[in-house]
Write an enzyme that holds these catalytic residues in place. Structure first.
Site, mmCIF file in Angstrom:
data_model
loop_
_atom_site.group_PDB
_atom_site.id
_atom_site.type_symbol
_atom_site.label_atom_id
_atom_site.label_comp_id
_atom_site.label_asym_id
_atom_site.label_seq_id
_atom_site.Cartn_x
_atom_site.Cartn_y
_atom_site.Cartn_z
ATOM 1 N N SER A 126 0.835 -1.207 0.000
ATOM 2 C CA SER A 126 0.000 0.000 0.000
ATOM 3 C C SER A 126 0.861 1.245 0.000
ATOM 4 O O SER A 126 1.979 1.244 0.532
ATOM 5 C CB SER A 126 -0.844 -0.045 1.277
ATOM 6 O OG SER A 126 -1.447 1.196 1.520
ATOM 7 N N TYR A 151 -1.922 -1.171 10.968
ATOM 8 C CA TYR A 151 -2.167 -1.644 9.597
ATOM 9 C C TYR A 151 -0.959 -1.347 8.711
ATOM 10 O O TYR A 151 -0.446 -2.222 8.005
ATOM 11 C CB TYR A 151 -3.435 -0.986 9.008
ATOM 12 C CG TYR A 151 -3.563 -1.251 7.522
ATOM 13 C CD1 TYR A 151 -3.938 -2.504 7.051
ATOM 14 C CD2 TYR A 151 -3.262 -0.258 6.575
ATOM 15 C CE1 TYR A 151 -4.019 -2.767 5.682
ATOM 16 C CE2 TYR A 151 -3.336 -0.506 5.218
ATOM 17 C CZ TYR A 151 -3.716 -1.763 4.775
ATOM 18 O OH TYR A 151 -3.775 -2.011 3.428
ATOM 19 N N LYS A 155 1.950 -3.862 6.609
ATOM 20 C CA LYS A 155 2.349 -3.836 5.187
ATOM 21 C C LYS A 155 3.869 -3.677 5.080
ATOM 22 O O LYS A 155 4.519 -4.334 4.268
ATOM 23 C CB LYS A 155 1.619 -2.693 4.458
ATOM 24 C CG LYS A 155 0.125 -2.947 4.291
ATOM 25 C CD LYS A 155 -0.157 -4.173 3.428
ATOM 26 C CE LYS A 155 -1.582 -4.622 3.483
ATOM 27 N NZ LYS A 155 -1.847 -5.919 2.869
HETATM 28 P P1 NAD Z 1 -11.237 -6.658 1.072
HETATM 29 O O1 NAD Z 1 -11.465 -6.628 2.542
HETATM 30 O O2 NAD Z 1 -12.366 -6.289 0.190
HETATM 31 O O3 NAD Z 1 -10.702 -8.084 0.630
HETATM 32 C C1 NAD Z 1 -9.918 -8.890 1.461
HETATM 33 C C2 NAD Z 1 -10.542 -10.269 1.453
HETATM 34 O O4 NAD Z 1 -9.740 -11.129 2.262
HETATM 35 C C3 NAD Z 1 -11.951 -10.284 2.041
HETATM 36 O O5 NAD Z 1 -12.812 -10.964 1.138
HETATM 37 C C4 NAD Z 1 -11.805 -11.063 3.346
HETATM 38 O O6 NAD Z 1 -12.960 -11.810 3.631
HETATM 39 C C5 NAD Z 1 -10.586 -11.918 3.068
HETATM 40 N N1 NAD Z 1 -9.811 -12.285 4.248
HETATM 41 C C6 NAD Z 1 -9.314 -11.484 5.220
HETATM 42 N N2 NAD Z 1 -8.637 -12.214 6.122
HETATM 43 C C7 NAD Z 1 -8.687 -13.505 5.708
HETATM 44 C C8 NAD Z 1 -8.172 -14.729 6.218
HETATM 45 N N3 NAD Z 1 -7.485 -14.780 7.351
HETATM 46 N N4 NAD Z 1 -8.419 -15.857 5.537
HETATM 47 C C9 NAD Z 1 -9.128 -15.836 4.382
HETATM 48 N N5 NAD Z 1 -9.638 -14.717 3.855
HETATM 49 C C10 NAD Z 1 -9.429 -13.560 4.519
HETATM 50 O O7 NAD Z 1 -9.977 -5.719 0.777
HETATM 51 P P2 NAD Z 1 -9.386 -5.204 -0.597
HETATM 52 O O8 NAD Z 1 -9.700 -3.766 -0.708
HETATM 53 O O9 NAD Z 1 -9.782 -6.118 -1.690
HETATM 54 O O10 NAD Z 1 -7.841 -5.329 -0.285
HETATM 55 C C11 NAD Z 1 -7.084 -6.448 -0.666
HETATM 56 C C12 NAD Z 1 -5.650 -6.280 -0.205
HETATM 57 O O11 NAD Z 1 -5.139 -5.051 -0.709
HETATM 58 C C13 NAD Z 1 -5.477 -6.199 1.312
HETATM 59 O O12 NAD Z 1 -4.274 -6.860 1.626
HETATM 60 C C14 NAD Z 1 -5.342 -4.718 1.573
HETATM 61 O O13 NAD Z 1 -4.600 -4.453 2.737
HETATM 62 C C15 NAD Z 1 -4.600 -4.272 0.334
HETATM 63 N N6 NAD Z 1 -4.797 -2.858 0.011
HETATM 64 C C16 NAD Z 1 -6.062 -2.367 -0.120
HETATM 65 C C17 NAD Z 1 -6.264 -1.024 -0.411
HETATM 66 C C18 NAD Z 1 -7.645 -0.444 -0.483
HETATM 67 O O14 NAD Z 1 -7.800 0.754 -0.255
HETATM 68 N N7 NAD Z 1 -8.679 -1.224 -0.805
HETATM 69 C C19 NAD Z 1 -5.153 -0.199 -0.608
HETATM 70 C C20 NAD Z 1 -3.870 -0.738 -0.494
HETATM 71 C C21 NAD Z 1 -3.710 -2.075 -0.177
HETATM 72 C C1 WQD Z 2 -9.345 9.799 0.861
HETATM 73 C C2 WQD Z 2 -9.452 11.300 1.063
HETATM 74 C C3 WQD Z 2 -9.790 11.973 3.352
HETATM 75 C C4 WQD Z 2 -13.753 10.223 3.810
HETATM 76 C C5 WQD Z 2 -6.885 4.705 2.975
HETATM 77 C C6 WQD Z 2 -5.828 4.025 3.802
HETATM 78 C C7 WQD Z 2 -4.643 3.662 2.961
HETATM 79 C C8 WQD Z 2 -5.066 2.839 1.755
HETATM 80 C C9 WQD Z 2 -6.142 3.528 0.989
HETATM 81 C C10 WQD Z 2 -5.008 0.508 2.323
HETATM 82 C C11 WQD Z 2 -8.695 11.791 2.294
HETATM 83 C C12 WQD Z 2 -10.980 12.340 2.506
HETATM 84 C C13 WQD Z 2 -12.535 10.632 3.314
HETATM 85 C C14 WQD Z 2 -14.749 11.213 4.095
HETATM 86 C C15 WQD Z 2 -13.226 12.912 3.328
HETATM 87 N N1 WQD Z 2 -5.634 1.593 2.141
HETATM 88 N N2 WQD Z 2 -12.273 11.946 3.072
HETATM 89 N N3 WQD Z 2 -14.433 12.531 3.841
HETATM 90 O O1 WQD Z 2 -7.149 7.734 3.860
HETATM 91 O O2 WQD Z 2 -6.253 8.117 1.527
HETATM 92 O O3 WQD Z 2 -6.316 5.875 2.414
HETATM 93 O O4 WQD Z 2 -7.229 3.856 1.877
HETATM 94 O O5 WQD Z 2 -3.851 0.259 2.249
HETATM 95 O O6 WQD Z 2 -3.778 2.948 3.770
HETATM 96 O O7 WQD Z 2 -5.429 4.938 4.828
HETATM 97 O O8 WQD Z 2 -8.451 6.955 1.823
HETATM 98 O O9 WQD Z 2 -10.777 7.100 1.074
HETATM 99 O O10 WQD Z 2 -10.282 7.238 3.548
HETATM 100 O O11 WQD Z 2 -9.668 9.141 2.086
HETATM 101 O O12 WQD Z 2 -13.000 14.107 3.129
HETATM 102 O O13 WQD Z 2 -15.845 10.915 4.571
HETATM 103 O O14 WQD Z 2 -10.830 11.637 1.304
HETATM 104 O O15 WQD Z 2 -9.490 12.999 4.266
HETATM 105 O O16 WQD Z 2 -8.155 13.033 1.969
HETATM 106 P P1 WQD Z 2 -7.011 7.273 2.484
HETATM 107 P P2 WQD Z 2 -9.872 7.542 2.168
#
Ligand code: NAD
Ligand code: WQD
Length: 341
Positions: A126, A151, A155
């Site tokens: 991330s 979190y 990562k």
């Molecule tokens: P998500 O929660 O929609 O998907 C994760 C899936 O993993 C879910 O379906 C959940 O049920 C499953 N899961 C969690 N723990 C498990 C376990 N122990 N065993 C089996 N299944 C399990 O999340 P996402 O948005 O699809 O994110 C996927 C990956 O990407 C995660 O590792 C997350 O940290 C990373 N990531 C997400 C974002 C984001 O903003 N969505 C950003 C950067 C990184």
């Molecule tokens: C985006 C922007 C808020 C909600 C998160 C995790 C990051 C990564 C991606 C996993 C920011 C603003 C939000 C609201 C707002 N995930 N905002 N009103 O914080 O950039 O990132 O998701 O790895 O680790 O921290 O995403 O969608 O929460 O916010 O104004 O009700 O929207 O301040 O500027 P963020 P977000």
């Protein structure tokens, strides 16, 4: 014979889209998910899109005997490891839960891969690993800051663990920026359980009338319009990046055992720009107010994408308008389902 890719967390937001793109690129996705943050309806959505029900195991990835059974039943060629918890705020409240699942889960997956001589993995990292950057855009070589949440620490630690195992395991480490949008069909998308923390699901739920109004967290930041800037990336582009990463692993094209890529568009958008684009493209008004800053928010971050374009041969194709259109389309589908249930 198709190459088989084990997709952990394959019913989640990014995993479900990736499973579809893998199939379309000629791979067979094998899905494991414990449904802790997803619903079985995602499997039905995938099935509708690809025309058959992929192998699905409802298991926790920390359960090594259950994982072993999957590896016994399928000759796995590569793993994409999505399964993890991802809510930053929740990780501050329940750090053990996050270390247990995100680190314990990764270790269980790696142990099982090693036992079966599977040595290719794509890891979901991330942009959170960069923290508040001194300079934008951020490059892959930009040093990480100390993680601001458990979190984020999971990562950074995940990357470290994979880096320490390069003597047997090849990793494509993808640092996603802000994934949004949905499959254009509206058959799969993000399922926020409860009140959303993230901008796009909150915005679409407000537009749908589920939430009264959206709060913009601060408008006095040192940015052109005063609101925070992020690099929003369409989940379909993100899914396609995973296909490229898997191909690179399977075709043995890695130059180094641990390779890291930023997965973003290379463009930053402010919160107000996101709202305006959503309103324009969908012709709908979103009630919002300016509220206080959210603690821990990074002011601005977007990706430098030269490396991923040149080395992985991937570039985001979809713009913010497409992201907002597809996010709204998915919200409308979700609202229909809730109404019908
Ligand atoms: P998500 O929660 O929609 O998907 C994760 C899936 O993993 C879910 O379906 C959940 O049920 C499953 N899961 C969690 N723990 C498990 C376990 N122990 N065993 C089996 N299944 C399990 O999340 P996402 O948005 O699809 O994110 C996927 C990956 O990407 C995660 O590792 C997350 O940290 C990373 N990531 C997400 C974002 C984001 O903003 N969505 C950003 C950067 C990184
Ligand atoms: C985006 C922007 C808020 C909600 C998160 C995790 C990051 C990564 C991606 C996993 C920011 C603003 C939000 C609201 C707002 N995930 N905002 N009103 O914080 O950039 O990132 O998701 O790895 O680790 O921290 O995403 O969608 O929460 O916010 O104004 O009700 O929207 O301040 O500027 P963020 P977000």
């Amino acid at each position: 014979m198709k190459n088989k890719v084990l997709v952990t967390g394959g019913l989640g937001f990014i995993g479900s889209h990736t499973a579809v793109c893998l199939y379309e690129a000629g791979f067979e996705p094998i899905i494991v998910d414990n449904l802790s943050n997803s619903k079985i309806s995602a499997l039905h959505g995938i099935q509708e899109l690809i025309g058959y029900k992929p192998s699905f195991y409802q298991n926790d990835i920390s359960n090594i005997p259950a994982l072993t059974k999957i590896f016994e039943e399928h000759k796995i060629d590569a793993v994409i490891h999505f399964a993890a918890y991802k809510a930053v705020g929740e990780s501050v409240e329940f750090p053990l839960k996050y270390y247990q699942n995100n680190i314990g889960g990764l270790l269980a997956v790696l142990e099982t891969m090693k036992a079966f001589n599977v040595n290719s993995v794509v890891f979901s990292s991330s942009c959170t690993v960069y923290g508040e950057p001194d300079q934008v855009p951020v490059m892959e070589v930009t040093p990480m800051k100390e993680a601001e949440s458990p979190y984020g620490a999971t990562k950074q630690m995940g990357e470290r663990i994979l880096n320490d195992n390069t003597n047997w395991c090849n990793t494509q480490c993808l640092r996603y920026f802000n994934p949004v949008g949905a499959h254009p069909s509206g058959k799969i998308g993000e399922l926020p359980l409860g009140i959303p923390n993230n901008l796009i699901p909150y915005l679409t739920q407000t537009a749908a009338g589920i939430r009264k109004e959206l709060t913009v967290f601060g408008d006095k930041y040192n940015t052109p319009d005063g609101t925070c800037i992020r690099d929003y990336i369409h989940v379909m582009d993100l899914a396609e990046a995973h296909v490229k990463a898997v191909e690179r692993l399977i075709e043995n094209k890695q130059e180094e055992a641990f390779e890291v890529f930023n997965i973003g568009t290379g463009t930053g958008s402010s919160v107000l720009e996101v709202i305006k684009t959503f309103e324009d493209v969908n012709q709908i008004n979103v009630p919002y107010k300016i509220g206080p800053r959210r603690s821990g928010d990074v002011v601005q971050v977007w990706a430098e994408t030269t490396k991923v374009e040149q080395v992985l041969g991937w570039k985001a194709q979809r713009d913010l308008s497409t992201m907002m259109k597809d996010a709204w389309n998915w919200q409308l589908e979700l609202s229909k389902k809730t109404f019908n249930n």
